[in-house]
Design an enzyme around this catalytic site. Sequence first.
Site, PDB file in Angstrom:
ATOM      1  N   GLU A   1       0.808  -1.227   0.000  1.00 21.36           N
ATOM      2  CA  GLU A   1       0.000   0.000   0.000  1.00 21.36           C
ATOM      3  C   GLU A   1       0.842   1.278   0.000  1.00 21.36           C
ATOM      4  OE1 GLU A   1      -4.106  -1.349   2.060  1.00 21.36           O
ATOM      5  OE2 GLU A   1      -2.421  -1.266   3.443  1.00 21.36           O
TER       6      GLU A   1
HETATM    7  C1  ACM Z   1      -2.145  -5.406   4.175  1.00 20.21           C
HETATM    8  O1  ACM Z   1      -3.245  -5.836   4.610  1.00 20.21           O
HETATM    9  N1  ACM Z   1      -1.985  -4.155   3.823  1.00 20.21           N
HETATM   10  C2  ACM Z   1      -1.001  -6.298   4.036  1.00 20.21           C
END
Ligand code: ACM
Length: 501
Positions: A312
Amino acid sequence: MSVRTSAAASIADVVPAVVSGRSAPDADFQLTPSTTIVAAGAAEAAGTYLAEVLRPATGYPLPVVPRESPDGGIVLVLGGADPRVGAAGYQLVVDRRRVVLRAATAAGLFAGVQTLRQLLPATVESRQQQPGPWTVCGGEILDYPRFAHRGAMLDVARHFFTVEEVKRHIDLIAQYKINVLHLHLTDDQGWRLEITSWPRLATHGGGTQVGGGPGGYYTQREYQDLVAYAAARHVTIIPEIDIPGHSNAALSAYAELTCDGEAPPPFTTSGTAVGFSSLCVDNDSTYRFVDDVLEELSALTPGGRVHIGADEADVTPPEGYRKFVHRALAIAAGHGLEVTGWHEVLRADPPPATVVQYWGTSGVDNLVAAATARGTEIVLSPASRAYLDMKYHRGIPIGFKWAGFIDVDEAYNWDPGSFLRDVPESAVLGVEAPLWSETLTSRDDLDFMSFPRLPAIAELGWSPRSTHDRQDFARRLARHGARWTAQGVAFYPSTQIPWPA
Ligand code: ACM
């Protein structure tokens, strides 16, 4: 034949299911005040662990002795096991005179000890003396794992959990033959490990949590104690430093890690936004930081593997992300570290030695499939199956639902060997159940979200596919509620499990 009461344990109830087992009810072994545990040399630690588990409820002395007496006892032996047990399995034979546990390694003996506990009545798990009798179910077991990596992840960044809380969690997960604890040590809301060369990471970055509470961090001495405690339970800690995203706590501590030279405030809202922070991938100081952190971490990581997150990183420019990941991997290698990353790390095209942790939901990922064709190994944590922070159902006050509701059936009823399209089972290193803590604040919250789903994931990691049977799993799991009650575990009484009345 001895008469079986409903309290009697059985080889047929063991979780994770054993590779092969045969109950022999006329071969039950009775623990008595004079039972000894025979374990010498490298077997002694498993013997001592077993004695410490059994002494409180039985009230028996259970001395750990180097040689067997003519009366028999519980005998732990390194060597002489069926070669099929490999490096991680064990062989257990229970008859009226003795219990013999054999394995090739201390880890195998420890796994066998966890099975042996489950062959005693559930009340043996109480820390107060109980009436007994202490019957070990008779029979034979040959057992070994399907996958090498059987992990649980704990997020101590969104909410901090103390050393004592994490130790208790380790004891609970080790019962189900989990052998990896991935500790998510850093995120936007908190940095939880002392780094002596960058002290404000912990003192400033560790000073809060989701919702703005006090936070906390582990000193290196405390962290080393945790690593050693886990190692004594054959659990390897994989520390995660989540970079370049999920890094607001670090940015807030050190302005030189940002691109505009201004440290953002700590992220203390009760909201749980993700993807808004990034280390500045063009700053030299960013790479000095990565080098220093990984150097200190390498000295704290006898397992030799760290997790660099890399998920992310939504505000890191794509080219900068690639450059960052490659530099971070080179720095890690320079400190002798092996590296795992969340599956987004494949956008940087890392070398195949980088282990990839898949957290998607669909099972279809072309980058993952292509990487495995080049030799990359995968840890499976599909969020719709293995994320322990998902609610069991809509009425659960804690947890999330973005990947769906996960009751025991959803957690259990999938196959790690065939979940990912175009990824062969041979590329699967194992499974891992992440427990993110945005909404979790207490030990009871950890228990409630972990049990009974974590044993489902543990069974997928350990037991052969041929044993997979949701009804039988539910029936076996039902017998474990009494064990968790005896241990003070605040488990979720799923309506999918036929708990005894
Ligand atoms: C995640 O759930 N961002 C690994």
